[in-house]
Scaffold this motif. Sequence first.
Motif, PDB file in Angstrom:
ATOM      1  N   ILE A  43       0.714  -0.958   0.317  1.00 15.02           N
ATOM      2  CA  ILE A  43      -0.050   0.068   0.759  1.00 15.02           C
ATOM      3  C   ILE A  43       0.966   1.219   0.260  1.00 15.02           C
ATOM      4  O   ILE A  43       1.475   1.407   0.839  1.00 15.02           O
ATOM      5  CB  ILE A  43      -1.070  -0.070   1.064  1.00 15.02           C
ATOM      6  N   ASP A  44       0.746   2.373  -0.976  1.00 21.67           N
ATOM      7  CA  ASP A  44       0.861   3.420  -1.101  1.00 21.67           C
ATOM      8  C   ASP A  44       0.245   5.045  -0.565  1.00 21.67           C
ATOM      9  O   ASP A  44      -0.551   5.101  -2.025  1.00 21.67           O
ATOM     10  CB  ASP A  44       1.494   3.806  -2.352  1.00 21.67           C
ATOM     11  N   ALA A  45      -0.007   4.852   0.941  1.00 23.00           N
ATOM     12  CA  ALA A  45      -0.796   6.117   0.214  1.00 23.00           C
ATOM     13  C   ALA A  45      -0.448   7.455   0.836  1.00 23.00           C
ATOM     14  O   ALA A  45       0.720   7.511   1.247  1.00 23.00           O
ATOM     15  CB  ALA A  45      -1.159   5.646   2.587  1.00 23.00           C
ATOM     16  N   GLY A  46      -0.784   8.571  -0.016  1.00 22.80           N
ATOM     17  CA  GLY A  46      -0.609   9.475  -0.504  1.00 22.80           C
ATOM     18  C   GLY A  46       0.420   9.873  -1.354  1.00 22.80           C
ATOM     19  O   GLY A  46       1.098  10.471  -0.708  1.00 22.80           O
ATOM     20  N   ILE A  47       0.716   9.113  -1.940  1.00 22.28           N
ATOM     21  CA  ILE A  47       1.722   8.414  -3.523  1.00 22.28           C
ATOM     22  C   ILE A  47       1.155   8.888  -4.622  1.00 22.28           C
ATOM     23  O   ILE A  47      -0.139   8.587  -5.080  1.00 22.28           O
ATOM     24  CB  ILE A  47       2.095   7.703  -3.173  1.00 22.28           C
ATOM     25  N   SER A  48       1.867  10.029  -5.369  1.00 24.46           N
ATOM     26  CA  SER A  48       1.112  10.755  -6.690  1.00 24.46           C
ATOM     27  C   SER A  48       0.692   9.839  -7.077  1.00 24.46           C
ATOM     28  O   SER A  48       1.770   8.669  -7.403  1.00 24.46           O
ATOM     29  CB  SER A  48       1.733  11.904  -6.969  1.00 24.46           C
ATOM     30  N   GLY A  49       0.011   9.615  -8.399  1.00 23.76           N
ATOM     31  CA  GLY A  49      -0.228   8.392  -8.954  1.00 23.76           C
ATOM     32  C   GLY A  49       0.993   8.864 -10.555  1.00 23.76           C
ATOM     33  O   GLY A  49       1.294   8.567 -11.511  1.00 23.76           O
ATOM     34  N   GLY A  50       1.109  10.061 -10.569  1.00 21.25           N
ATOM     35  CA  GLY A  50       2.506  10.956 -11.871  1.00 21.25           C
ATOM     36  C   GLY A  50       3.942  10.304 -11.551  1.00 21.25           C
ATOM     37  O   GLY A  50       4.109  10.401 -12.722  1.00 21.25           O
ATOM     38  N   LYS A  51       3.693   9.557 -10.244  1.00 21.51           N
ATOM     39  CA  LYS A  51       4.975   8.628 -10.132  1.00 21.51           C
ATOM     40  C   LYS A  51       5.296   7.034 -10.395  1.00 21.51           C
ATOM     41  O   LYS A  51       4.176   6.766 -10.488  1.00 21.51           O
ATOM     42  CB  LYS A  51       5.611   8.925  -8.457  1.00 21.51           C
ATOM     43  N   PRO A  52       6.570   6.644 -11.051  1.00 24.28           N
ATOM     44  CA  PRO A  52       6.615   6.009 -12.228  1.00 24.28           C
ATOM     45  C   PRO A  52       6.041   4.305 -10.593  1.00 24.28           C
ATOM     46  O   PRO A  52       6.251   4.946  -9.588  1.00 24.28           O
ATOM     47  CB  PRO A  52       7.526   5.748 -12.621  1.00 24.28           C
ATOM     48  N   LEU A  53       5.611   3.684 -11.072  1.00 16.79           N
ATOM     49  CA  LEU A  53       5.770   3.269  -9.953  1.00 16.79           C
ATOM     50  C   LEU A  53       7.085   2.638  -9.392  1.00 16.79           C
ATOM     51  O   LEU A  53       6.930   1.804  -7.504  1.00 16.79           O
ATOM     52  CB  LEU A  53       5.062   1.557 -10.444  1.00 16.79           C
ATOM     53  N   ALA A  54       7.635   1.949  -9.509  1.00 16.50           N
ATOM     54  CA  ALA A  54       9.335   1.556  -8.545  1.00 16.50           C
ATOM     55  C   ALA A  54       9.711   2.865  -8.254  1.00 16.50           C
ATOM     56  O   ALA A  54      10.852   2.434  -7.716  1.00 16.50           O
ATOM     57  CB  ALA A  54       9.952   1.485  -9.521  1.00 16.50           C
ATOM     58  N   SER A  55       9.243   3.665  -8.503  1.00 19.20           N
ATOM     59  CA  SER A  55       9.819   5.503  -8.025  1.00 19.20           C
ATOM     60  C   SER A  55       8.868   5.531  -6.434  1.00 19.20           C
ATOM     61  O   SER A  55       9.329   6.487  -5.626  1.00 19.20           O
ATOM     62  CB  SER A  55       9.610   6.351  -8.713  1.00 19.20           C
ATOM     63  N   LEU A  79      -6.507   0.898 -13.486  1.00 18.40           N
ATOM     64  CA  LEU A  79      -5.077   0.819 -14.019  1.00 18.40           C
ATOM     65  C   LEU A  79      -4.054   2.373 -13.237  1.00 18.40           C
ATOM     66  O   LEU A  79      -3.289   2.281 -13.317  1.00 18.40           O
ATOM     67  CB  LEU A  79      -5.669   1.386 -15.847  1.00 18.40           C
ATOM     68  N   ASP A  80      -5.152   2.709 -13.138  1.00 24.23           N
ATOM     69  CA  ASP A  80      -4.239   4.029 -12.316  1.00 24.23           C
ATOM     70  C   ASP A  80      -3.636   4.081 -10.953  1.00 24.23           C
ATOM     71  O   ASP A  80      -2.894   4.883 -10.537  1.00 24.23           O
ATOM     72  CB  ASP A  80      -5.255   5.628 -12.438  1.00 24.23           C
ATOM     73  N   ARG A  81      -4.837   2.986 -10.102  1.00 21.05           N
ATOM     74  CA  ARG A  81      -3.830   2.459  -9.191  1.00 21.05           C
ATOM     75  C   ARG A  81      -1.674   2.026  -9.272  1.00 21.05           C
ATOM     76  O   ARG A  81      -1.276   2.755  -8.324  1.00 21.05           O
ATOM     77  CB  ARG A  81      -4.109   1.531  -8.489  1.00 21.05           C
ATOM     78  N   GLY A  82      -1.875   1.567 -10.094  1.00 17.90           N
ATOM     79  CA  GLY A  82      -0.417   1.371 -10.439  1.00 17.90           C
ATOM     80  C   GLY A  82       0.621   2.102 -11.436  1.00 17.90           C
ATOM     81  O   GLY A  82       1.562   1.834 -11.047  1.00 17.90           O
ATOM     82  N   PHE A  83      -0.370   2.534 -12.766  1.00 19.22           N
ATOM     83  CA  PHE A  83       0.740   3.246 -13.340  1.00 19.22           C
ATOM     84  C   PHE A  83       0.069   4.783 -13.624  1.00 19.22           C
ATOM     85  O   PHE A  83      -0.777   4.921 -13.387  1.00 19.22           O
ATOM     86  CB  PHE A  83       0.578   2.740 -14.505  1.00 19.22           C
ATOM     87  N   ARG A  84       1.185   5.390 -13.931  1.00 21.88           N
ATOM     88  CA  ARG A  84       1.027   7.137 -14.301  1.00 21.88           C
ATOM     89  C   ARG A  84       0.863   7.368 -15.899  1.00 21.88           C
ATOM     90  O   ARG A  84      -0.029   8.503 -15.791  1.00 21.88           O
ATOM     91  CB  ARG A  84       1.822   7.806 -14.049  1.00 21.88           C
ATOM     92  N   SER A  85       1.087   6.543 -16.860  1.00 25.47           N
ATOM     93  CA  SER A  85      -0.143   6.361 -17.919  1.00 25.47           C
ATOM     94  C   SER A  85      -0.073   5.246 -18.499  1.00 25.47           C
ATOM     95  O   SER A  85       0.580   4.433 -18.280  1.00 25.47           O
ATOM     96  CB  SER A  85       1.157   7.272 -18.486  1.00 25.47           C
ATOM     97  N   ALA A  86      -0.328   5.308 -20.438  1.00 25.11           N
ATOM     98  CA  ALA A  86      -0.085   4.158 -21.039  1.00 25.11           C
ATOM     99  C   ALA A  86       0.769   3.652 -21.061  1.00 25.11           C
ATOM    100  O   ALA A  86       1.597   2.347 -20.672  1.00 25.11           O
ATOM    101  CB  ALA A  86      -1.274   4.191 -22.257  1.00 25.11           C
ATOM    102  N   SER A  87       2.110   4.171 -21.421  1.00 25.76           N
ATOM    103  CA  SER A  87       3.664   3.500 -21.879  1.00 25.76           C
ATOM    104  C   SER A  87       3.857   3.605 -20.473  1.00 25.76           C
ATOM    105  O   SER A  87       4.677   1.995 -20.780  1.00 25.76           O
ATOM    106  CB  SER A  87       3.927   4.840 -22.559  1.00 25.76           C
ATOM    107  N   ASP A  88       3.990   3.532 -19.322  1.00 28.19           N
ATOM    108  CA  ASP A  88       4.295   3.210 -17.965  1.00 28.19           C
ATOM    109  C   ASP A  88       3.804   1.670 -17.932  1.00 28.19           C
ATOM    110  O   ASP A  88       4.946   1.348 -17.594  1.00 28.19           O
ATOM    111  CB  ASP A  88       3.968   4.332 -17.001  1.00 28.19           C
ATOM    112  N   CYS A  89       2.352   1.835 -18.546  1.00 25.86           N
ATOM    113  CA  CYS A  89       1.915   0.451 -17.934  1.00 25.86           C
ATOM    114  C   CYS A  89       2.281  -0.359 -19.260  1.00 25.86           C
ATOM    115  O   CYS A  89       2.508  -1.524 -18.406  1.00 25.86           O
ATOM    116  CB  CYS A  89       0.684   0.342 -17.856  1.00 25.86           C
ATOM    117  N   LEU A  90       2.577   0.272 -19.488  1.00 25.98           N
ATOM    118  CA  LEU A  90       2.765  -1.122 -21.156  1.00 25.98           C
ATOM    119  C   LEU A  90       4.521  -1.598 -20.728  1.00 25.98           C
ATOM    120  O   LEU A  90       4.456  -3.134 -21.390  1.00 25.98           O
ATOM    121  CB  LEU A  90       2.653  -0.827 -22.196  1.00 25.98           C
ATOM    122  N   ASN A  91       4.913  -0.590 -20.523  1.00 26.39           N
ATOM    123  CA  ASN A  91       6.925  -1.257 -20.858  1.00 26.39           C
ATOM    124  C   ASN A  91       6.826  -2.102 -19.293  1.00 26.39           C
ATOM    125  O   ASN A  91       7.635  -2.994 -19.140  1.00 26.39           O
ATOM    126  CB  ASN A  91       7.513   0.507 -19.998  1.00 26.39           C
TER     127      ASN A  91
END
Length: 228
Positions: A43-55, A79-91
Amino acid sequence: MKAVGYARVSSQEQIEGTSLKAQEDQIRAYAMMKGLDLITVMIDAGISGGKPLASRPEGSRLADMVNQGEVQAVVITKLDRGFRSASDCLNNVEAWEQRGVSLHILNLGGSTIDTSTPSGKFFITVMAGAAELERNLIRERCNEGRKIRKAQGCRIGEIPFGFSLAEDGKTLVKCGEEQEAIALALDLKSQGYSASGIAGELNRREITTKKGSQWTHKQVIRLLQRAA
């Protein structure tokens, strides 16, 4: 099949009441239904979805588990719980696929997606692209709105802590309670308090940020810099 769940909310979503527990409950119910051996839900609480998952703090741990071959499936609610963008998700999906790890999304366009299947891979590519298109269109509309407000002479941008916007929509006026909080922060600094210590004292006194959340040391640093 060993699996790990992942849930996230941003600071603003926390304020608005978005539930981490609801995400976790959905993930656990899905894992039980599919017979997945769910190791944990990160669980990442208070974390922006703009950050890549690994960050993200827990996102980084999840990535380590995948890279070390500890799990064969990752489960998220949207989708937006885990990834900041389509490219981030697909990568991530492509990298995980090479390690034999599939992504399960419980609600993507109203459907449950499992990227270990051909239809799942195709659908997530289409839907992720559509989601990114929607975000870009929203961003474009927001930019147009800012241009219109700027042309009308209205203030653009965030209103700093300690001030509020006058009725004319342009002028900043001092906010008494917030100015007192700034004075307190400056006084604590003069007493030798660190930014973390000041944040702790503000939170102890139930003095919140402009958005109604608790203070962090980074927010205190910015506050002191503006007040200097």
